[in-house]
Design a protein around this motif. Structure first.
Motif, PDB file in Angstrom:
ATOM      1  N   ALA A 103       0.823  -1.209   0.000  1.00 43.57           N
ATOM      2  CA  ALA A 103       0.000   0.000   0.000  1.00 43.57           C
ATOM      3  C   ALA A 103       0.858   1.261   0.000  1.00 43.57           C
ATOM      4  O   ALA A 103       0.426   2.307  -0.508  1.00 43.57           O
ATOM      5  N   ALA A 104       2.063   1.164   0.559  1.00 44.86           N
ATOM      6  CA  ALA A 104       2.919   2.345   0.699  1.00 44.86           C
ATOM      7  C   ALA A 104       3.768   2.636  -0.528  1.00 44.86           C
ATOM      8  O   ALA A 104       4.299   3.746  -0.655  1.00 44.86           O
ATOM      9  N   ASP A 105       3.929   1.677  -1.425  1.00 42.19           N
ATOM     10  CA  ASP A 105       4.870   1.845  -2.538  1.00 42.19           C
ATOM     11  C   ASP A 105       4.308   1.164  -3.779  1.00 42.19           C
ATOM     12  O   ASP A 105       4.216  -0.066  -3.828  1.00 42.19           O
ATOM     13  N   PRO A 106       3.953   1.918  -4.813  1.00 38.72           N
ATOM     14  CA  PRO A 106       3.380   1.311  -6.017  1.00 38.72           C
ATOM     15  C   PRO A 106       4.300   0.291  -6.684  1.00 38.72           C
ATOM     16  O   PRO A 106       3.833  -0.694  -7.260  1.00 38.72           O
ATOM     17  N   LEU A 107       5.617   0.507  -6.603  1.00 37.40           N
ATOM     18  CA  LEU A 107       6.536  -0.440  -7.229  1.00 37.40           C
ATOM     19  C   LEU A 107       6.545  -1.769  -6.475  1.00 37.40           C
ATOM     20  O   LEU A 107       6.630  -2.836  -7.078  1.00 37.40           O
ATOM     21  N   VAL A 108       6.430  -1.697  -5.152  1.00 37.20           N
ATOM     22  CA  VAL A 108       6.329  -2.923  -4.349  1.00 37.20           C
ATOM     23  C   VAL A 108       5.001  -3.617  -4.636  1.00 37.20           C
ATOM     24  O   VAL A 108       4.945  -4.842  -4.765  1.00 37.20           O
ATOM     25  N   ALA A 109       3.935  -2.833  -4.776  1.00 37.70           N
ATOM     26  CA  ALA A 109       2.633  -3.410  -5.093  1.00 37.70           C
ATOM     27  C   ALA A 109       2.665  -4.123  -6.432  1.00 37.70           C
ATOM     28  O   ALA A 109       2.055  -5.191  -6.598  1.00 37.70           O
ATOM     29  N   HIS A 110       3.372  -3.557  -7.412  1.00 37.66           N
ATOM     30  CA  HIS A 110       3.485  -4.212  -8.712  1.00 37.66           C
ATOM     31  C   HIS A 110       4.314  -5.489  -8.601  1.00 37.66           C
ATOM     32  O   HIS A 110       3.971  -6.511  -9.206  1.00 37.66           O
ATOM     33  N   ALA A 111       5.401  -5.434  -7.853  1.00 46.09           N
ATOM     34  CA  ALA A 111       6.307  -6.586  -7.760  1.00 46.09           C
ATOM     35  C   ALA A 111       5.660  -7.759  -7.049  1.00 46.09           C
ATOM     36  O   ALA A 111       5.920  -8.920  -7.391  1.00 46.09           O
ATOM     37  N   ILE A 112       4.814  -7.499  -6.043  1.00 48.40           N
ATOM     38  CA  ILE A 112       4.225  -8.553  -5.219  1.00 48.40           C
ATOM     39  C   ILE A 112       2.742  -8.693  -5.561  1.00 48.40           C
ATOM     40  O   ILE A 112       1.919  -7.905  -5.102  1.00 48.40           O
ATOM     41  N   PRO A 113       2.371  -9.698  -6.353  1.00 50.57           N
ATOM     42  CA  PRO A 113       0.952  -9.872  -6.674  1.00 50.57           C
ATOM     43  C   PRO A 113       0.159 -10.491  -5.530  1.00 50.57           C
ATOM     44  O   PRO A 113      -1.039 -10.239  -5.384  1.00 50.57           O
ATOM     45  N   TYR A 114       0.835 -11.314  -4.717  1.00 49.17           N
ATOM     46  CA  TYR A 114       0.197 -11.980  -3.582  1.00 49.17           C
ATOM     47  C   TYR A 114       1.290 -12.688  -2.796  1.00 49.17           C
ATOM     48  O   TYR A 114       2.476 -12.659  -3.175  1.00 49.17           O
ATOM     49  N   ALA A 115       0.923 -13.313  -1.688  1.00 48.72           N
ATOM     50  CA  ALA A 115       1.868 -14.073  -0.871  1.00 48.72           C
ATOM     51  C   ALA A 115       1.599 -15.567  -1.017  1.00 48.72           C
ATOM     52  O   ALA A 115       0.483 -15.992  -1.315  1.00 48.72           O
ATOM     53  N   HIS A 116       2.635 -16.354  -0.793  1.00 49.39           N
ATOM     54  CA  HIS A 116       2.568 -17.814  -0.847  1.00 49.39           C
ATOM     55  C   HIS A 116       2.705 -18.337   0.579  1.00 49.39           C
ATOM     56  O   HIS A 116       3.696 -18.060   1.255  1.00 49.39           O
ATOM     57  N   LEU A 117       1.716 -19.084   1.040  1.00 47.96           N
ATOM     58  CA  LEU A 117       1.776 -19.720   2.359  1.00 47.96           C
ATOM     59  C   LEU A 117       2.253 -21.151   2.181  1.00 47.96           C
ATOM     60  O   LEU A 117       1.519 -22.008   1.694  1.00 47.96           O
ATOM     61  N   GLU A 118       3.515 -21.389   2.515  1.00 43.34           N
ATOM     62  CA  GLU A 118       4.089 -22.738   2.447  1.00 43.34           C
ATOM     63  C   GLU A 118       3.930 -23.363   3.829  1.00 43.34           C
ATOM     64  O   GLU A 118       4.831 -23.368   4.645  1.00 43.34           O
ATOM     65  N   GLY A 119       2.760 -23.900   4.090  1.00 44.37           N
ATOM     66  CA  GLY A 119       2.404 -24.366   5.404  1.00 44.37           C
ATOM     67  C   GLY A 119       1.356 -23.432   5.981  1.00 44.37           C
ATOM     68  O   GLY A 119       0.970 -22.449   5.348  1.00 44.37           O
ATOM     69  N   PRO A 120       0.859 -23.750   7.161  1.00 42.86           N
ATOM     70  CA  PRO A 120       1.329 -24.778   8.090  1.00 42.86           C
ATOM     71  C   PRO A 120       0.678 -26.143   7.912  1.00 42.86           C
ATOM     72  O   PRO A 120       0.908 -27.049   8.714  1.00 42.86           O
ATOM     73  N   PHE A 121      -0.142 -26.308   6.854  1.00 42.14           N
ATOM     74  CA  PHE A 121      -0.917 -27.546   6.692  1.00 42.14           C
ATOM     75  C   PHE A 121      -0.091 -28.568   5.908  1.00 42.14           C
ATOM     76  O   PHE A 121      -0.435 -28.954   4.789  1.00 42.14           O
ATOM     77  N   LEU A 122       1.002 -29.000   6.534  1.00 40.79           N
ATOM     78  CA  LEU A 122       1.965 -29.881   5.884  1.00 40.79           C
ATOM     79  C   LEU A 122       2.083 -31.193   6.653  1.00 40.79           C
ATOM     80  O   LEU A 122       1.494 -31.371   7.723  1.00 40.79           O
ATOM     81  N   SER A 123       2.892 -32.106   6.112  1.00 38.80           N
ATOM     82  CA  SER A 123       3.192 -33.343   6.822  1.00 38.80           C
ATOM     83  C   SER A 123       4.067 -33.043   8.030  1.00 38.80           C
ATOM     84  O   SER A 123       5.031 -32.268   7.940  1.00 38.80           O
ATOM     85  N   ALA A 124       3.751 -33.665   9.151  1.00 36.12           N
ATOM     86  CA  ALA A 124       4.567 -33.512  10.357  1.00 36.12           C
ATOM     87  C   ALA A 124       5.689 -34.536  10.426  1.00 36.12           C
ATOM     88  O   ALA A 124       6.494 -34.509  11.364  1.00 36.12           O
ATOM     89  N   GLU A 125       5.780 -35.421   9.437  1.00 35.76           N
ATOM     90  CA  GLU A 125       6.759 -36.499   9.497  1.00 35.76           C
ATOM     91  C   GLU A 125       8.147 -36.021   9.077  1.00 35.76           C
ATOM     92  O   GLU A 125       8.288 -35.150   8.208  1.00 35.76           O
ATOM     93  N   ASP A 126       9.171 -36.608   9.705  1.00 26.46           N
ATOM     94  CA  ASP A 126      10.547 -36.289   9.342  1.00 26.46           C
ATOM     95  C   ASP A 126      10.776 -36.629   7.878  1.00 26.46           C
ATOM     96  O   ASP A 126      10.372 -37.692   7.404  1.00 26.46           O
TER      97      ASP A 126
END
Length: 375
Positions: A103-126
């Motif tokens: 919201a503070a920087d249009p160039l950052v807004a252009h660079a970041i279309p969204y975020a990726h959540l890698e987890g937490p709904f993952l396997s708990a196994e080693d």
């Protein structure tokens, strides 16, 4: 604004004009050029870079802005910050910081279309869990997913139970891109996840057991399913060359893309560090990032520009194909970015490269029509 360089596909010199943040005319010219010209790189998995970490407890808007600026200098014009498994309040806080930075920087807004959540709904196994903290890995929870907010545009899930497969279906209907990763799911569950709407495989070939059944197993199932586009970490450490080459051939170039999976130590000098992604880690002079005292990887430390050059060497690719894996192919998941076409966003790079080089030597970067690097 104009930019000139050689077309990786044809070798011809192109002159590209930029108008109002978009690519205007693209014209072949007889003007010689020592540099290549290509769309800016698109990285769907970035935990951090050059000391900046979106998973740090004290992450703030300045960190996100600095991360984008650092990645611009490495040729990455579209950045998908990746938040890993953590307590829900930490995940929400990180997403809120990213939203404020946009919201503070249009160039950052252009660079970041969204975020990726890698987890937490993952396997708990080693093994499948990888470097994720077991304390923060938890069962799929649709309520938590909804509480993340609008910036959560991609989520990696292990579809090893009914709740996770149902979450993939619900998330897909909410407009999220769902990826399979960090999983011990059966082949049947992989198929059901794709039926429910999963469209990606997160860093395929990594975050699994050291030993798997010969067949069937979840790797074969993901390689065989044409509905799943596969991300690969081509840093020379996560996948041996023969493995990467075979997986790329099995999946097909059209359904593959490169990710850096970079942590904050990417671009940093060799040494021992403590980071939110991996804890006590050691960065070697060759770019291998591992848990101290073990042979196990603790994330990645090379840029996507390094990954393009390494992928070309490992799989005997053309420069044009290597670039496609890091621009147009991942760009499908960011609204069609990463293409050199009139009317497309003016995200462009020029760089020097010769066969055998370990990286693309980025010289010029234009992001959203603005020159952000000129050397």
């Amino acid at each position: 604004m104009r930019l000139t360089g050689r077309d990786p596909a044809s070798g011809r010199t192109l002159r590209v004009t930029v108008e109002d943040g978009r690519i205007g005319e693209i014209r072949a010219t007889d003007e010689p050029s020592e540099l290549w010209l290509a769309p800016g790189l698109v990285d769907l998995q970035v935990n951090g870079f050059a000391g900046h970490d979106v998973n740090a407890p004290d992450v703030d808007e300045a960190t996100v802005t600095a991360l984008v600026r650092s990645l611009h200098r490495a040729g990455v014009t579209t950045v998908v910050p990746t938040v890993i498994s953590a307590p829900e309040e930490r995940i929400v806080a990180a997403l809120s910081v990213i939203a404020r930075a946009r919201a503070a920087d249009p160039l950052v807004a252009h660079a970041i279309p969204y975020a990726h959540l890698e987890g937490p709904f993952l396997s708990a196994e080693d093994g499948p869990r990888g470097a994720h903290d077991r304390r923060h890995v938890r069962p799929a929870d649709l309520g938590e997913l909804r509480r993340w907010g609008d910036l959560a545009g991609m989520v990696t899930v292990s579809p090893h139970d009914e709740a996770a497969i149902d979450l993939i279906g619900q998330a897909t209907r909410m407009g999220l891109r769902c990826a399979i990763g960090h999983t011990h799911a059966t082949p049947e569950q992989i198929t059901r996840a794709a039926d429910a709407g999963a469209v990606l495989s997160t860093h395929l070939g990594n975050a699994t057991y050291a030993l798997l059944p010969r067949h069937p197993n979840h790797l074969w199932s993901q390689l065989a399913d044409d509905r799943l586009h596969a991300g690969f970490i081509a840093d020379g450490h996560h996948l041996p060359a023969e493995t990467f080459r075979a997986m790329l051939r099995a999946k097909g170039v059209e359904r593959a893309h490169l990710v850096s999976d970079a942590t904050s130590l990417a671009g940093m000098p060799p040494g021992r560090y403590r980071t939110p992604v991996g804890g006590e880690v050691e960065l070697s002079a060759t770019g291998r990032l591992s848990h101290v005292g073990t042979p196990f990887l603790a994330g990645a430390s090379r840029s996507l520009a390094d990954g393009v050059a390494t992928a070309i060497s490992m799989a005997d690719l053309t420069l044009s194909t290597g670039l496609r894996l890091a621009s147009a192919n991942p760009g499908r998941f960011t609204g069609g970015r990463g293409v050199l076409r009139a009317g497309a966003p003016a995200d462009l790079i020029t760089f020097a490269w010769r066969p055998g080089d370990r990286t693309l030597d980025v010289r010029t970067v234009i992001a959203a029509g603005q020159a952000v690097l000129e050397t």
